[in-house]
Structure formats: C-alpha cells, structure tokens
Design a protein around this motif. Sequence first.
Motif, PDB file in Angstrom:
ATOM      1  N   SER B  35       0.571  -0.839  -0.225  1.00 34.53           N
ATOM      2  CA  SER B  35      -0.151   0.309  -0.415  1.00 34.53           C
ATOM      3  C   SER B  35       0.934   1.531  -0.136  1.00 34.53           C
ATOM      4  O   SER B  35       0.838   2.128  -0.390  1.00 34.53           O
ATOM      5  N   THR B  36       2.027   1.389   0.659  1.00 36.54           N
ATOM      6  CA  THR B  36       2.952   2.669   0.444  1.00 36.54           C
ATOM      7  C   THR B  36       3.441   2.522  -1.137  1.00 36.54           C
ATOM      8  O   THR B  36       3.806   4.073  -1.057  1.00 36.54           O
ATOM      9  N   LEU B  37       3.896   1.203  -0.957  1.00 40.85           N
ATOM     10  CA  LEU B  37       4.077   1.104  -2.332  1.00 40.85           C
ATOM     11  C   LEU B  37       3.049   2.214  -3.886  1.00 40.85           C
ATOM     12  O   LEU B  37       2.965   3.492  -4.360  1.00 40.85           O
ATOM     13  N   GLY B  38       2.437   1.974  -3.276  1.00 37.29           N
ATOM     14  CA  GLY B  38       0.501   1.687  -3.946  1.00 37.29           C
ATOM     15  C   GLY B  38       0.663   4.080  -4.304  1.00 37.29           C
ATOM     16  O   GLY B  38       0.148   4.449  -4.885  1.00 37.29           O
ATOM     17  N   LEU B  39       0.898   4.449  -2.497  1.00 39.25           N
ATOM     18  CA  LEU B  39       0.284   5.425  -2.194  1.00 39.25           C
ATOM     19  C   LEU B  39       1.503   6.446  -3.285  1.00 39.25           C
ATOM     20  O   LEU B  39       1.282   7.315  -3.423  1.00 39.25           O
ATOM     21  N   VAL B  40       2.804   5.599  -3.307  1.00 39.86           N
ATOM     22  CA  VAL B  40       3.980   6.479  -4.004  1.00 39.86           C
ATOM     23  C   VAL B  40       3.489   6.636  -5.280  1.00 39.86           C
ATOM     24  O   VAL B  40       3.653   7.922  -6.220  1.00 39.86           O
ATOM     25  N   TYR B  41       3.216   5.765  -6.237  1.00 35.66           N
ATOM     26  CA  TYR B  41       2.537   6.142  -7.324  1.00 35.66           C
ATOM     27  C   TYR B  41       1.085   6.523  -7.925  1.00 35.66           C
ATOM     28  O   TYR B  41       1.121   6.946  -8.840  1.00 35.66           O
ATOM     29  N   THR B 286      11.911   5.991  -6.802  1.00 32.80           N
ATOM     30  CA  THR B 286       9.988   5.656  -6.679  1.00 32.80           C
ATOM     31  C   THR B 286      10.449   5.308  -5.244  1.00 32.80           C
ATOM     32  O   THR B 286       9.845   5.132  -3.730  1.00 32.80           O
ATOM     33  N   LEU B 287      11.319   3.510  -5.329  1.00 33.59           N
ATOM     34  CA  LEU B 287      11.381   2.764  -3.726  1.00 33.59           C
ATOM     35  C   LEU B 287      11.818   2.890  -2.546  1.00 33.59           C
ATOM     36  O   LEU B 287      11.624   2.818  -1.208  1.00 33.59           O
ATOM     37  N   ILE B 288      13.046   4.285  -3.485  1.00 29.64           N
ATOM     38  CA  ILE B 288      14.197   4.829  -2.184  1.00 29.64           C
ATOM     39  C   ILE B 288      12.497   5.753  -1.033  1.00 29.64           C
ATOM     40  O   ILE B 288      12.541   5.653  -0.301  1.00 29.64           O
ATOM     41  N   VAL B 289      11.635   6.826  -1.598  1.00 32.86           N
ATOM     42  CA  VAL B 289      10.847   7.476  -1.102  1.00 32.86           C
ATOM     43  C   VAL B 289      10.149   6.077  -0.053  1.00 32.86           C
ATOM     44  O   VAL B 289       9.323   6.349   1.062  1.00 32.86           O
ATOM     45  N   ALA B 290       9.380   5.132  -1.178  1.00 31.85           N
ATOM     46  CA  ALA B 290       8.603   4.120  -0.598  1.00 31.85           C
ATOM     47  C   ALA B 290       9.472   4.017   0.636  1.00 31.85           C
ATOM     48  O   ALA B 290       8.952   3.765   1.645  1.00 31.85           O
ATOM     49  N   GLY B 291      10.090   3.672   0.770  1.00 29.03           N
ATOM     50  CA  GLY B 291      11.336   3.397   1.948  1.00 29.03           C
ATOM     51  C   GLY B 291      11.460   4.248   3.109  1.00 29.03           C
ATOM     52  O   GLY B 291      11.298   3.855   4.224  1.00 29.03           O
ATOM     53  N   TYR B 292      11.599   5.835   2.407  1.00 21.73           N
ATOM     54  CA  TYR B 292      11.184   6.055   4.069  1.00 21.73           C
ATOM     55  C   TYR B 292      10.285   6.408   4.472  1.00 21.73           C
ATOM     56  O   TYR B 292      10.210   6.590   5.659  1.00 21.73           O
ATOM     57  N   LEU B 293       8.901   6.729   3.629  1.00 20.11           N
ATOM     58  CA  LEU B 293       7.824   6.402   4.323  1.00 20.11           C
ATOM     59  C   LEU B 293       7.596   5.131   5.357  1.00 20.11           C
ATOM     60  O   LEU B 293       6.901   5.114   6.153  1.00 20.11           O
ATOM     61  N   LEU B 294       8.092   4.048   5.216  1.00 23.08           N
ATOM     62  CA  LEU B 294       7.763   2.233   5.460  1.00 23.08           C
ATOM     63  C   LEU B 294       8.689   2.464   6.904  1.00 23.08           C
ATOM     64  O   LEU B 294       8.628   2.209   7.384  1.00 23.08           O
TER      65      LEU B 294
END
Lengths: 288, 326
Positions: B35-41, B286-294
């Motif tokens: 869901s975090t990945l989805g959020l980024v996109y 984009t994965l990095i941003v997801a990583g920071y959110l996670l």
Amino acid sequence: MVNVMSILTNGLSNATPLILAALGEMLVERSGKVNLGVEGMMAVGAAAGSLAGVKWNSLAGSFLVGGLSGALLSLIYVVAVIGLNADQIVTGLILVFMGIGLSELIGIKTGGTPGTPLFPSLGPFDYLEVFSIVLAVFLWFLLYKTWTGVELRAIGEDELSALERGLRVKTLRVISIIVGGFLAGVAGTYLSDSFHYGRWYSGITGGMGWIAIGDVILGYWHPFGILISGYFTGLLFAMKPLLPTIGIPAELADALPYFLVLVALIIVTFIYKRLGISPPASVWKTIR
Amino acid sequence: MNRAQRNSLLSLISGILGLILIAYMTPAGLRGTFSTLGLVYSRIDLLETSLLYSGPIIASAIGLALAYRAGFITIGSEGQVLLGALTALWLTAYSGLHISRSLMLPLALLFSGLAGALLGLISGILRAYWDVNETLSSLMLNYIVLAFANYLIAGPWRTGPFTQTRSVPNLYAINKIDVLITVLFLAFIYEFLLRRTKLGLAIEALGKAPKAAYTYAIPVSSIIVYVSLLQGLTAGMGGALMIMSFQRNMTAMNQSPGYGYMGILVAWMALISPVGSLIAGYFFSTLIVAGYLLQSKGVPFNTVLLLQSVIVLTFIAYMASRRTKG
C-alpha cells in the motif's frame, strides 16, 4: 605503554572471520569462479547467527544458522551463474546488496534483547581461531594431497580441458561455492558473537567481506598464504585503537586497515607481475 | 515450451515470489509494504520528491554504465558521491564564496565532479598500469572517504552541539528541475560519447573483446584511465546533487549513504546504458521514497536495497536465461 601481547592476540581474533571467509572464497576461485558476494553473505550470517543465538541461547546453533544462511545466499549465486549462465561479477555485486538488505531485515528482530556474551574463551584463543587454522591445514591437504584437490585445481586452471577429461566441473564448483557461502556466513556470525556479545548492529560487516577477498589475492590463493595475509589484516584492525594515542583522530584511524590493504594489494600485484606468477588461470581471465 | 522460455519464466516467477516474501517479512507486512508503494505511485508530490532522490543515483549510474562497458568493474561510485558531496558542501557553506544562485550549481557540479574524477582516477591508474583489481581498490577508497568524511564532520567542520556540519544555505538549494536538467544533460552527453565518438567505439571494443582491442592497437591503458575519470566525474556530480537538494548537511555516519551503491544496481538494471539509467534510476528512487515512508512503520531503510537487488537479479537472470541454448 602499549600491550604488545594483547594486540597480537586481538589480531588473531580480528583475523579469524577474515581467514574463514577468505578460505571459502579461495575454494571458489580455485574452482574457477569469483563470488564477489562475500560481504553480503557475511552480513546475513551475522544477523541470522545472532538471531538464532538470541532465540536459542546456543552458540552452536548460532554458528550453524549463520553458516547455513550464508550457504543459502550462495545458492542464489549457484542458480544464477552456474544454472542460468548469468554474469558472475554482476551476480556477486548484487549478492552484496541483497545480503546487506536482508541482514537488516533479520537483524531488527534481534533488537531490544540484552546481548549475552555467548562466546567462551580458551585462554588467549577461542574455538574458531583454532578452527580457522585447522581448516587451512585441512584445505591445504585437500588441495595438494588428494585427487579431488588436483581435480579442483585443474578445473580452475583450464575448464575446457577439464571438461574433456571428464572431470566433475559443475559438481565441484557448486560444492565449492556453497562451502564458500557457509564459511562466509560463519565468519559473519563470528563478528556478532565474538566481538559484540552476540549482538547484531546495522553495518556490522563494514567491508570485512571485501577485505577477505583482498586476502585471497594477498595470500596467493593458497591456504597458508591466506593464514598469513588474514593475520596481517587482522592485526591492522587490532592496531586501530592505538592511533588516537599518537595523535591521529579516531575517525581517521578507521581508514587505516583499508588504506594499508590497498597499499599491500598494489605491492603484491606488482610483485606477482614481476615474478610472472599468476593465480588460477580462469580467475585471472575473468578479473583481467 | 523450450528450455530458454521455461528458465526465463521460472526466474521471473521466483523473483516475484522473492519480492512478496520480503514484503511479508518486513514489520509493515505484505499489505503495508504494497500500500505504501501504491501511495508513492498515486501521489504527484511523492513522485516529484522521487526526482530529487534520483539525482545521485542516476548520475552515478551514467558514469558506471560507461565504465562497465569498458570492463572496468569499479564500485567506487559510493565514495565518489560522498567526496563530491563534501566538496559541494565546502563550496556552498564553508568557502565564504558569495555568488549568484544560477552560478553556484554549475560551479559546484564542476568541483564535485573533479573530486569524484580524481578519486576514480586512482583506481583507474592502478588498474591500467599496475594491474591492481579495480573492484577492490575502489571499495577500499570508499571506506577511506567515509573515514575522512566522519573526521571532517566530527572535527574541523563540526557546528553546534551535535556532531553535524553546517547546511547548504537556502539560497543555493536546488530543486527537482535543476536535478532533472543535470541528469538529462549528463545522460545524453554520455550516450553520445558512447555511440558517436572514437573513445566510445574503443570502450565498446575493450569490453566486448579485450584481446581483439589489444591486437588492433587500441591503447588499452589510456582508455581505462579516461573511463575511470569519466566514471568518477558523474558520480562526484551526483554528490553535489545530493547535498544541495535533499541532504543539505551531514551527520556522523556508521555506513555510507548508499546512493552510489544503488547507482551500481541501476546501471545493470539499465543494461549499462546511460539513457536507460534515467528510467531505471527514477524507478529505483520511487522505491527510496517508499522506503523512507516505510521507516515510520519500523522497516529498516536498507530493505530498499534488498528490494532493488532482487529486482535487478531477477532481470539479469531473466536476460541470461533467454540466451539459454536448447
């Protein structure tokens, strides 16, 4: 003044993980492949070993799980490189990052536990220090005194002729790679179990796996050579705390082992070139 | 289905299974991770933030693509990004230089690029003239630069009660447009260099058939030296992009920031092509941003590195198995 004896023994315990991982990588390179993923396999071994140690409070279990986790990661290398013919250098590099990431995911599960000093000491020596030396002697015997050893070295020297002669190229390679992974995992576990009271922390390997690969070159792909080069580099790590006492900032002292290993690599490569002696031929072809 | 098709299908399936397994292992769980990945996109502001993070990664990957094509397997981009960042930080916050905003970015890129290039040159010369393995030498240099950075942060550059440096002044901070223009420019220059110049031809020849290159009197040693310079140049510039956009200051580091290492993964993901690095690099950031959110859900940041490496390995295995005979 400086306690010379304690530095010499500290050198040995610092050298142990390096020697273990380097002996494993030596086997891999002797069989004609290069697995650059040592750092990653060590990282996973450090985390998984520490987790097993914390959960079961067992030293043997810790090392077993650490070794197996390294072997499991090396299995990925086997599938990709031997099975699918993927580039061995790329696969090795990817394995490093995979291992570092995986180690973090496993390692956070050890968080919050009071680390217990799992490691019993045998006077100035501990079990694995002794084991690493015994292992070197064993590998020397295996490589130079047995038929399997001749076979393994032949595969590393000339793959095609070895295939023609009906040697077990794939089998021996796969075994070497998995044993190399297991030893790297054990080396990683040693980092957390021996130096950090069974505790894992982020970035625990800190380039040790790469230095182990350097030790294989410095030790001229020979078990006894690796004992010497491993002890030399271990000593560098043991000497690190001395530098602040002579006025070098502790932060800069961190660079000392890496710097001196780099210098040693330059000198040793120069000597090899001058003397015209060369490592296992198929390894030389892939890295040159 | 023949063997190649079967193998490539199997590697794709095992890669996807691997990704699911990793997501399942994280503290956020399967649903939280995806869901975090989805959020980024789905959020335009997060997609724009990804552009900032892509700077150092794409810049490293562009140079690395060139180096890997020549068979120069360096992993020095990490140290070069760090040294480039230190250089840009010095220039903007410590040198006492006061120039206009539009002049500072090119100047900082130039200085950081030179710093990175010099660092790359060390491994290049060692490899070209003394046959020292460049993978190991560049790795050692990474740790030496890390120690040097920590020394500066804790010692001469320390400001305030915490172990940290001054920040890049707001005046000199760059935005996503600056980053985008810089990496686009670099990627197309390097692509041109590879495809349309004599040097590019020599690089391709050297990587694909080193013996033939030697026989046809391509000056192997000097090509390696040029390549190492060009590789370090972009990675150093990546350091400037990092410190002037999202990083801004430095604190004591246990390990390197890792953007240079991600550049290595990106370069292979892009099939060692400079322009391809733009796409692969943006995807990875984009994965990095997801990583920071996670991270707020307790997922360690290096999980990003794990996800990225599984993706690259799957891709590499897929490409390799398509070549399987029989």
